[in-house]
Design an enzyme around this catalytic site. Structure first.
Site, short mmCIF file in Angstrom:
data_model
loop_
_atom_site.label_atom_id
_atom_site.label_comp_id
_atom_site.label_asym_id
_atom_site.label_seq_id
_atom_site.Cartn_x
_atom_site.Cartn_y
_atom_site.Cartn_z
N HIS A 75 0.85 -1.14 -0.09
CA HIS A 75 -0.01 -0.02 -0.01
C HIS A 75 0.88 1.28 -0.06
O HIS A 75 1.85 1.44 0.52
CB HIS A 75 -0.94 0.09 1.09
CG HIS A 75 -0.23 -0.12 2.66
ND1 HIS A 75 0.08 1.20 3.00
CD2 HIS A 75 0.26 -1.10 3.15
CE1 HIS A 75 0.67 0.80 4.47
NE2 HIS A 75 0.75 -0.59 4.52
N ASP A 77 -0.92 4.31 0.63
CA ASP A 77 -1.11 5.58 1.57
C ASP A 77 -0.50 5.02 3.03
O ASP A 77 0.05 4.02 3.27
CB ASP A 77 -2.69 4.97 1.92
CG ASP A 77 -2.95 3.72 2.57
OD1 ASP A 77 -2.57 2.60 2.03
OD2 ASP A 77 -4.01 3.82 3.35
N GLU A 143 -5.04 0.70 2.76
CA GLU A 143 -4.81 -0.33 3.86
C GLU A 143 -4.86 0.43 5.35
O GLU A 143 -5.30 -0.10 6.31
CB GLU A 143 -3.14 -0.76 3.64
CG GLU A 143 -2.92 -2.26 4.55
CD GLU A 143 -2.34 -2.06 5.88
OE1 GLU A 143 -2.36 -2.84 6.49
OE2 GLU A 143 -2.11 -0.68 6.13
N GLU A 144 -4.22 1.66 5.22
CA GLU A 144 -4.26 2.33 6.68
C GLU A 144 -5.64 2.86 7.08
O GLU A 144 -5.91 3.80 8.05
CB GLU A 144 -3.39 3.49 6.59
CG GLU A 144 -1.83 3.27 6.28
CD GLU A 144 -1.20 2.53 7.59
OE1 GLU A 144 -2.16 2.06 8.41
OE2 GLU A 144 -0.01 2.16 7.53
N HIS A 361 4.68 4.34 11.88
CA HIS A 361 3.71 5.32 12.70
C HIS A 361 4.20 6.56 13.47
O HIS A 361 3.39 7.13 14.03
CB HIS A 361 2.63 4.55 13.06
CG HIS A 361 1.87 3.88 12.22
ND1 HIS A 361 0.53 3.22 12.48
CD2 HIS A 361 1.96 3.27 10.97
CE1 HIS A 361 0.36 2.74 11.44
NE2 HIS A 361 0.97 2.64 10.47
#
Length: 390
Positions: A75, A77, A143-144, A361
């Site tokens: 992903h 994103d 995905e996030e 993150h």
């Protein structure tokens, strides 16, 4: 003279400069599309929609024909950067300082995409575009986020187009401390529930005219918190239930609220299924004595069962590639959270292997450029092994 970045590092840097915070495409898929089309891939871009969630752009790219059909998945994103002033280097600048590449998505997971794209492009070039099978990319921008308009619908689309996958690697960050620590060969399931207790609103000075839902909610949550679901097994760690929110929405100190609500999430192993776990939780709450208010238990629709991949050819080829490039034999792990592998496993055997996840993150998310190059080398070695053994 400053040395030019390697293909993997260069692509990762360029991807980090695309502000693709979910659900924004941010230029990341356009960048991949250009690089892959230039190498001979057939690239499809599609937007999937849902009435209750944002539109999401996705990418499918393929080259070659016939079996085996191998796919890389990931992903583009990313989660929000947070306080950008707290970053040592701007989160979407892709700065390289002392051999470290900084940026949101460096490890989760634009770095992984850059590494497998660099490996795939080199593999295609080495075969002059005439592959001994089919090589594809499944890249989502969701995905996030809710994970509704991404991989699930992309897989459905690919199946409708006649694509049948034999194996897949997801480039999520799987290594806890150093590259080569672990390959994810399965994941625990995930189940989210909401407990709602409804009483009667009233004045705190006249409790006999009201029903306070808070004590009942606390009793129900206590039963959930005290529940030991299992002790785990040789394949998975124990299941765990975590209460994540308690919401009453009462801004007044002299009002007994009408309703109290809480949410929880369970990460569960293969001792349970979604159905059996739902039944267990509902029975646990039904057995709580002394409740005076009405209550309900509802489950989110995105629940997923655990899975375990048994494809020895896929696991062995990747393990041997990791060991050859890092000197360590990776652990076969099922720990951690969920990923889009939970959807891919319905179509083909899938494992996950990517970068070290310590900074994902976080502020100053970053990756050593040497790790990007080593990961690309692992993927490249895997492709040689996988396709030669077919």
């Amino acid at each position: 003279m400053t040395q030019s970045p390697s293909p993997a590092v260069s692509l990762a840097r360029d991807l980090l400069r695309c502000p693709s915070v979910t659900p924004a495409e941010g230029g990341a898929l356009a960048l991949l599309e250009a690089r892959l089309e230039a190498a001979g891939f057939t690239v499809s871009r599609m937007v999937f929609r849902d009435d209750n969630t944002p539109d999401v752009e996705n990418l499918f790219a393929t080259i070659g024909s016939g079996a085996p059909h191998f796919a890389f998945a990931g992903h583009t994103d990313v989660v929000p950067a947070g306080d950008q002033d707290a970053w040592a280097h701007p989160p979407f600048s892709g700065e390289i300082v002392d051999g470290v590449l900084y940026g949101r998505g460096a490890v989760d997971m634009k770095g992984g995409i850059a590494a497998f794209a660099a490996a795939a492009l080199d593999f295609v070039a080495a075969h002059d575009g005439k592959l001994p099978g089919t090589l594809s990319f499944l890249i989502t921008g969701d995905e996030e986020g809710p994970a509704i308009n991404g991989t699930v619908k992309l897989l459905d689309w690919a199946k409708a187009q006649g694509h049948v996958f034999d194996a897949c690697i997801v480039g999520e960050p799987t290594n806890p401390d150093a590259l080569g620590d672990a390959i994810k060969v399965g994941r625990r399931g995930s189940l989210t529930g909401t407990v709602t207790v409804t009483g009667v609103q009233g004045h705190v000075a006249y409790p006999h005219l009201a029903k306070n839902p808070v004590p009942d909610l606390l009793a129900l949550l206590g039963a959930l918190q005290a529940l030991t679901l299992d002790e785990g097994n040789e394949r998975f760690q124990p299941s765990n239930l975590e209460i994540t929110t308690i919401d009453i929405g009462n801004t007044a100190t002299n009002v007994i609220p009408r309703q109290a609500q809480a949410r929880f999430n369970v990460r569960f192993n293969d001792i349970w299924s979604v159905a059996s776990l739902r039944a267990k939780l509902r029975q646990t709450l039904s057995d709580v004595p002394g409740l005076s208010c009405d209550w309900s238990l509802d489950f989110a629709p995105d629940s997923s069962d655990s899975f375990l991949t048994h494809d020895a050819a896929l696991i062995d080829a990747l393990s041997e590639a990791v060991e050859a490039e890092t000197g360590r034999r990776p652990e076969l792990s099922t720990g951690g959270g969920t990923s889009d592998a939970r959807f891919i496993k319905n179509y083909c055997p899938v494992v996950e292997f990517g970068l070290v996840g310590q900074t994902m993150h976080k502020i100053d998310e970053r990756v050593a450029t040497a790790d990007l190059d080593r990961l690309a080398a692992i993927y490249r070695r895997f492709l040689d092994s996988y396709f030669s053994a077919a």
